[in-house]
Design an enzyme around this catalytic site. Structure first.
Site, short mmCIF file in Angstrom:
data_model
loop_
_atom_site.label_atom_id
_atom_site.label_comp_id
_atom_site.label_asym_id
_atom_site.label_seq_id
_atom_site.Cartn_x
_atom_site.Cartn_y
_atom_site.Cartn_z
CB SER A 157 -0.95 -0.04 1.20
OG SER A 157 -1.93 0.96 1.13
CB ALA A 158 1.16 4.20 2.25
CG ASP A 165 -6.97 -2.38 -3.51
OD1 ASP A 165 -7.59 -1.47 -2.93
OD2 ASP A 165 -5.77 -2.64 -3.30
CG HIS A 206 -5.91 -1.92 0.12
ND1 HIS A 206 -5.14 -1.57 -0.96
CD2 HIS A 206 -5.32 -1.34 1.20
CE1 HIS A 206 -4.12 -0.81 -0.57
NE2 HIS A 206 -4.20 -0.66 0.74
#
Length: 405
Positions: free
Chosen positions: A212-213, A314, A346
């Site tokens: 993710s980030a 997602d 996600h």
């Protein structure tokens, strides 16, 4: 990014920086005669003290996130969904937390730099009779609530397959902005490259992974390092050539495509732009866009093989983010592979599927890449028992249905 000074490892049971000395004087290399000796089992009191410190930090991160999201119907709906989601997965979370706090195979909060949150956790195999491959993992958290302990489940399961995992923590917003996060992660990678041999790791078999980030931040760090190396004349603290493969899981690599999406999902546009240091910095921190620049073509040739994983359901960061990045990488001459998982959200790939136990396609693919040239390890993988189920299927199904991600 500024060049980083080499830091020397210190194991800290707490989360606060060393109180005496400055910079490198705060760090002291381990003096154990046998650095590969098993860490002693933490006492119950030490475990409780560390758990209390971690709980305080996580509570503070939660309130920071709530301030950023603001008050409103959309926020309250997502908060309620998150609470239900966490409750359904609680049986698994408790088992992983016990492992994290009390397993002798986990070395928590090793200092890799002189900034707050410059800490990393190591997950070690039970037996280290020869140098083991290493995965440097950068967790997600919307650039606001990222935390190294989010990688506990991954660390536990890869360590069971004789792979060392280093979960790197980094400053979150508002403690830092995206350039601080990239700097921290780069410094954490440098630390692993320099010192992982002291913990039984093979410095010639290091893999970088972000989720993710964390996938965004780690890909920025990797590209920035390649650019530095291609230009020459700069002192570098680690080399892109030391990374065997990059794994990007459910990442976003074009910030221009994420501004409105995150705004619509509750992260206000002004907050997002503050994290990313303004609209003028979006291109700089968008690897998908930056690799198209002809002036950095030499840097692209230095990148390791890149494998991107994404679920087609997602809703936080759509799978198109990985699709577009893979296309851009190939057009620029990089080696890129895209693997999509139909119907996965996600968090399915990172949480629900591992908690389910048994066969896990993502896990198996990562293991196969890391052990590709190790016949003995591949033979052990083939004989390994099914992974343990940590959460009943009914609860996993309910978590999938209410997931706010």
């Amino acid at each position: 990014m500024d060049d980083h000074m080499k830091m020397k490892p210190t194991v800290s049971m707490g989360l606060s920086p060393t109180s005496s000395g400055t910079g490198n004087q705060q760090m002291r290399r381990r003096t154990s005669a046998n650095p590969l000796a098993p860490c002693r089992q933490p006492s119950f009191r030490e475990g409780i003290e560390h758990a209390a410190a971690e709980t305080y930090l996580l509570t503070r991160l939660t309130f920071t996130l709530l301030r950023c999201l603001g008050i409103g119907y959309r926020w309250m709906t997502k908060l309620a969904a998150l609470a239900c989601y966490a409750m359904f997965l609680l049986p698994g979370f408790l088992q992983v937390a016990y492992y994290y706090f009390f397993s002798s195979q986990v070395r928590r909060s090793i200092v890799y730099g002189d900034q707050p949150r410059n800490r990393l956790d190591l997950y070690l195999p039970t037996h280290i009779d020869e140098p083991k491959p290493v995965v440097v993992f950068v967790t997600g958290g919307a650039w606001i609530i990222g935390y190294k302990a989010w990688g506990s489940l991954l660390g536990r399961q890869l360590a069971e397959r004789d792979i060392i995992v280093a979960c790197v923590d980094y400053r979150n917003f508002p403690q830092g902005t995206v350039s601080d996060m990239v700097t921290d992660v780069s410094q954490g990678i440098s630390f692993i490259c320099d010192y992982i041999a002291d913990y039984g790791g093979d410095p010639k078999r290091i893999y970088l992974m972000g989720q993710s980030a964390g996938a965004h931040i780690s890909s920025c760090a990797l590209l920035e390092q390649a650019i530095k190396e291609s230009r020459g004349g700069e002192n570098i603290s680690w080399s892109v050539s030391q990374i065997k493969t990059y794994f990007g899981l459910s990442g976003g690599y074009n910030l221009f495509n994420l501004v409105d999406r995150f705004h619509n999902r509750g992260l206000d546009r002004s907050i997002f732009l503050s994290i990313m240091e303004g609209e003028e910095s979006l291109e700089k921190f968008s690897p998908e866009i930056r690799i198209k620049d002809p002036s950095i073509r030499d840097a692209i040739s230095l990148l390791p093989p890149i494998i991107l994983f994404h679920g087609t359901s997602d809703y936080s960061i759509p799978s198109d983010a990985s699709k577009d990045f893979a296309v851009a990488l190939r057009r620029s001459g990089a080696s890129a592979e895209l693997i999509l998982y139909d119907g996965k959200t996600h968090t399915d790939l990172f949480l629900q599927d591992p908690l389910r136990g048994g066969k896990d396609e993502l896990f198996d693919h990562i293991i196969a890449v890391i052990h590709a040239n190790d016949e003995e390890a591949l033979a052990k993988d083939a004989m390994a028992p099914p992974r343990e189920r940590l959460v009943p299927e009914l609860l996993l199904t309910m978590a999938h249905l209410v997931s706010p991600f």
